[in-house]
Design a protein around this motif. Structure first.
Motif, mmCIF file in Angstrom:
data_model
loop_
_atom_site.group_PDB
_atom_site.id
_atom_site.type_symbol
_atom_site.label_atom_id
_atom_site.label_comp_id
_atom_site.label_asym_id
_atom_site.label_seq_id
_atom_site.Cartn_x
_atom_site.Cartn_y
_atom_site.Cartn_z
ATOM 1 N N SER A 20 101.820 68.719 79.131
ATOM 2 C CA SER A 20 102.543 67.895 77.827
ATOM 3 C C SER A 20 101.544 67.001 77.335
ATOM 4 O O SER A 20 100.304 66.561 77.785
ATOM 5 C CB SER A 20 103.507 67.040 78.282
ATOM 6 O OG SER A 20 104.550 67.957 79.069
ATOM 7 N N ARG A 21 101.713 66.667 75.999
ATOM 8 C CA ARG A 21 100.864 65.758 75.322
ATOM 9 C C ARG A 21 101.971 64.493 75.149
ATOM 10 O O ARG A 21 102.955 64.507 74.527
ATOM 11 C CB ARG A 21 100.469 66.111 73.842
ATOM 12 C CG ARG A 21 99.583 65.120 73.257
ATOM 13 C CD ARG A 21 98.819 65.549 71.967
ATOM 14 N NE ARG A 21 97.798 66.724 72.466
ATOM 15 C CZ ARG A 21 96.582 66.323 72.869
ATOM 16 N NH1 ARG A 21 96.326 64.952 72.839
ATOM 17 N NH2 ARG A 21 95.729 67.056 73.030
ATOM 18 N N GLU A 22 101.470 63.251 75.810
ATOM 19 C CA GLU A 22 102.354 62.227 75.700
ATOM 20 C C GLU A 22 101.681 61.008 75.941
ATOM 21 O O GLU A 22 100.530 60.957 76.017
ATOM 22 C CB GLU A 22 103.642 62.356 76.692
ATOM 23 C CG GLU A 22 102.864 62.478 78.328
ATOM 24 C CD GLU A 22 104.017 62.928 79.174
ATOM 25 O OE1 GLU A 22 105.130 62.512 78.907
ATOM 26 O OE2 GLU A 22 103.454 63.285 80.446
ATOM 27 N N THR A 23 102.570 59.784 75.922
ATOM 28 C CA THR A 23 102.032 58.352 76.244
ATOM 29 C C THR A 23 102.441 58.119 77.883
ATOM 30 O O THR A 23 103.317 58.107 78.222
ATOM 31 C CB THR A 23 102.658 57.403 75.339
ATOM 32 O OG1 THR A 23 102.219 57.696 74.124
ATOM 33 C CG2 THR A 23 102.047 55.962 75.681
ATOM 34 N N LEU A 24 101.230 57.818 78.733
ATOM 35 C CA LEU A 24 101.439 57.466 79.981
ATOM 36 C C LEU A 24 101.303 56.140 80.218
ATOM 37 O O LEU A 24 100.440 55.248 79.710
ATOM 38 C CB LEU A 24 100.577 58.238 80.881
ATOM 39 C CG LEU A 24 100.438 59.806 80.775
ATOM 40 C CD1 LEU A 24 99.519 60.565 81.645
ATOM 41 C CD2 LEU A 24 101.902 60.233 81.127
ATOM 42 N N SER A 25 101.864 55.557 81.112
ATOM 43 C CA SER A 25 101.753 54.014 81.516
ATOM 44 C C SER A 25 101.212 53.838 82.991
ATOM 45 O O SER A 25 102.179 54.562 83.948
ATOM 46 C CB SER A 25 102.936 53.309 81.305
ATOM 47 O OG SER A 25 103.222 53.272 79.843
ATOM 48 N N VAL A 254 110.336 44.750 90.123
ATOM 49 C CA VAL A 254 109.681 44.848 88.973
ATOM 50 C C VAL A 254 108.535 45.806 88.738
ATOM 51 O O VAL A 254 107.713 45.663 89.666
ATOM 52 C CB VAL A 254 109.404 43.338 88.393
ATOM 53 C CG1 VAL A 254 108.696 43.393 87.104
ATOM 54 C CG2 VAL A 254 110.515 42.283 88.709
ATOM 55 N N ALA A 255 108.716 46.626 88.032
ATOM 56 C CA ALA A 255 107.608 47.557 87.502
ATOM 57 C C ALA A 255 107.094 46.903 86.382
ATOM 58 O O ALA A 255 107.468 47.069 85.241
ATOM 59 C CB ALA A 255 108.194 48.946 87.546
ATOM 60 N N ILE A 256 105.886 46.504 86.468
ATOM 61 C CA ILE A 256 104.947 45.872 85.457
ATOM 62 C C ILE A 256 103.966 47.083 84.970
ATOM 63 O O ILE A 256 103.003 47.650 85.624
ATOM 64 C CB ILE A 256 104.066 44.844 85.881
ATOM 65 C CG1 ILE A 256 104.968 43.770 86.492
ATOM 66 C CG2 ILE A 256 103.458 44.015 84.537
ATOM 67 C CD1 ILE A 256 104.303 42.720 87.154
ATOM 68 N N VAL A 257 103.921 47.406 83.506
ATOM 69 C CA VAL A 257 103.138 48.290 82.634
ATOM 70 C C VAL A 257 101.720 47.532 82.699
ATOM 71 O O VAL A 257 101.582 46.652 82.009
ATOM 72 C CB VAL A 257 103.663 48.662 81.548
ATOM 73 C CG1 VAL A 257 102.685 49.478 80.746
ATOM 74 C CG2 VAL A 257 104.986 49.601 81.771
ATOM 75 N N THR A 258 100.755 48.080 83.212
ATOM 76 C CA THR A 258 99.345 47.264 83.319
ATOM 77 C C THR A 258 98.506 48.042 82.477
ATOM 78 O O THR A 258 97.367 47.580 82.155
ATOM 79 C CB THR A 258 98.902 47.285 84.806
ATOM 80 O OG1 THR A 258 98.695 48.353 85.425
ATOM 81 C CG2 THR A 258 99.736 46.392 85.443
ATOM 82 N N ASP A 259 98.740 49.270 82.228
ATOM 83 C CA ASP A 259 97.777 49.996 81.200
ATOM 84 C C ASP A 259 98.503 51.089 80.568
ATOM 85 O O ASP A 259 99.595 51.731 81.351
ATOM 86 C CB ASP A 259 96.625 50.621 82.153
ATOM 87 C CG ASP A 259 95.386 50.937 81.428
ATOM 88 O OD1 ASP A 259 95.564 50.760 79.778
ATOM 89 O OD2 ASP A 259 94.476 51.588 81.641
ATOM 90 N N THR A 260 98.036 51.603 79.509
ATOM 91 C CA THR A 260 98.691 52.862 78.723
ATOM 92 C C THR A 260 97.658 53.632 77.837
ATOM 93 O O THR A 260 96.602 53.071 77.504
ATOM 94 C CB THR A 260 99.675 52.007 77.485
ATOM 95 O OG1 THR A 260 100.611 51.055 78.074
ATOM 96 C CG2 THR A 260 100.351 53.442 76.714
ATOM 97 N N ALA A 261 97.952 54.682 78.187
ATOM 98 C CA ALA A 261 97.276 55.934 77.584
ATOM 99 C C ALA A 261 97.973 56.758 76.452
ATOM 100 O O ALA A 261 98.951 57.499 76.934
ATOM 101 C CB ALA A 261 96.696 56.958 78.612
ATOM 102 N N LYS A 262 97.516 56.643 75.326
ATOM 103 C CA LYS A 262 98.499 57.228 74.337
ATOM 104 C C LYS A 262 97.936 58.820 73.719
ATOM 105 O O LYS A 262 96.787 58.898 73.970
ATOM 106 C CB LYS A 262 98.243 56.287 73.230
ATOM 107 C CG LYS A 262 99.074 55.088 73.415
ATOM 108 C CD LYS A 262 99.391 54.099 72.134
ATOM 109 C CE LYS A 262 100.018 52.831 72.198
ATOM 110 N NZ LYS A 262 100.112 51.978 70.900
ATOM 111 N N ASP A 263 98.762 59.554 73.602
ATOM 112 C CA ASP A 263 98.720 60.881 72.803
ATOM 113 C C ASP A 263 97.583 61.749 73.805
ATOM 114 O O ASP A 263 96.492 62.030 73.428
ATOM 115 C CB ASP A 263 98.105 60.700 71.543
ATOM 116 C CG ASP A 263 97.709 62.046 70.913
ATOM 117 O OD1 ASP A 263 98.917 62.899 71.303
ATOM 118 O OD2 ASP A 263 97.082 62.234 70.086
#
Length: 326
Positions: A20-25, A254-263
């Motif tokens: 898939s091509r998506e945004t991951l966190s 609590v699940a904290i989003v610490t980093d994101t990779a887009k597309d």
């Protein structure tokens, strides 16, 4: 396939999953406590006998009676400067400024009618209106014991230390209160402080089993040393506070989003095959049914979704990779 690559998986124990091509966190999971922001002490400045006190859990709004001494009301007003003198015509200072702001906020005067830094005629007549509303004698003078200033528009009573019928001593703490703003507090290991930043998005798992979004509002800079570890306080502001209900001091996850990779390209984590020479590969199934191993470089792991960022020659969105059968 190289000689040091793993063998292809057996078809009988596998399934297929798409690339898939998506945004991951990336997320970090923490335990926290759901409650209310702020902890304020109410210091009495009126002399006499307590004739009325609020109840624990009661919410008092600005301009309303907080408690009574000798039957006379003590009014809650918003401001950061404690009461330390009587305020009369001609008074100036930060305490006058906050009184004027409160009178305008309550609708007893307009900004055009009051000099914000001076107790003039506009303040005098607006204060008389407030005194009439709450049952005080309309003197146009705010005496030292008539009001309590707090840095909130409303207070939620959390503890009462005074006793109805007891003596009201000036300077004594008689109540404790919080704001009505919902907040989650996390005691995070100090070594992980750098993983979290103000503005990080979170998912809050409530005791009811329901999830609701939030955001990191502050990350402590002063560590607290405990019996087992050294921690810093991380505070979370729910984005939809009504969904958190009214529980106080309730445990939450609590699940904290610490980093994101887009597309980016992603596959399920269990699609990864460890290579004998180091690194990973995925088993791609072509449109003709042929299987081939594609070496990949991994990036961000999204533990919540069970997926991982991958890149590799010939890898593209829409392809199928082999995963263990569920």
């Amino acid at each position: 396939m190289r000689h040091d690559d793993p063998p292809l998986r057996g078809a009988g124990s596998t399934g297929l999953a798409p690339v898939s091509r998506e945004t991951l966190s990336a997320r970090t999971q923490e335990s926290g406590t759901l409650g209310y922001a702020g902890d304020y002490e109410v210091v009495n400045q009126a002399a006499g006998t307590f004739t009325r006190l609020p109840a624990v859990g009661q919410v008092i709004r600005q301009g309303r009676v907080l408690y009574r001494v000798d039957g006379e009301p003590v009014v809650l007003l918003r401001g950061a400067v404690p009461v330390y003198r009587d305020l009369v015509r001609g008074s100036e200072g930060a305490d006058v400024r906050q009184l004027n702001a409160a009178l305008v906020a309550l609708g007893y005067a307009t900004e055009a009618e009051i000099d914000p830094d001076y107790f003039g005629s506009g303040t005098y007549y607006a204060l008389r209106k407030l005194q009439d509303k709450v049952g005080l004698t309309e003197t146009g003078v705010l005496t030292r014991g008539q009001a309590f200033f707090a840095p909130e528009n409303e207070l939620r009573i959390t503890k009462i230390t005074a006793v109805r019928g007891g003596a009201a001593a000036r300077g004594a703490v008689i109540l404790r209160a919080s704001s009505t703003r919902r907040q989650i507090t996390i005691s995070m290991h100090a070594g992980r402080q750098g993983e979290v930043a103000v503005g990080d998005k979170v998912t809050i798992s409530l005791p009811s089993g329901r999830n609701t979004p939030g955001v990191v509002s502050s990350v402590g800079r002063v560590a607290t040393k405990g019996d087992k570890s050294t921690t810093v306080d991380v505070r979370i502001r729910p984005s939809k506070p009504r969904e958190t209900g009214m529980l106080d001091q309730a445990p939450v996850e609590v699940a904290i989003v610490t980093d994101t990779a887009k597309d980016v390209l992603s596959v399920p984590v269990n699609a990864l095959l460890a290579r004998a020479g180091g690194g990973y590969a995925v088993e791609v199934v072509g449109s003709d049914g042929a299987h081939r191993l594609v070496p990949v470089t991994t990036g961000l792991f999204d533990d919540g979704a069970g997926t991982v960022q991958v890149s590799g020659d010939g890898l593209a969105a829409g392809q199928n990779v082999v995963v263990p059968a569920s």
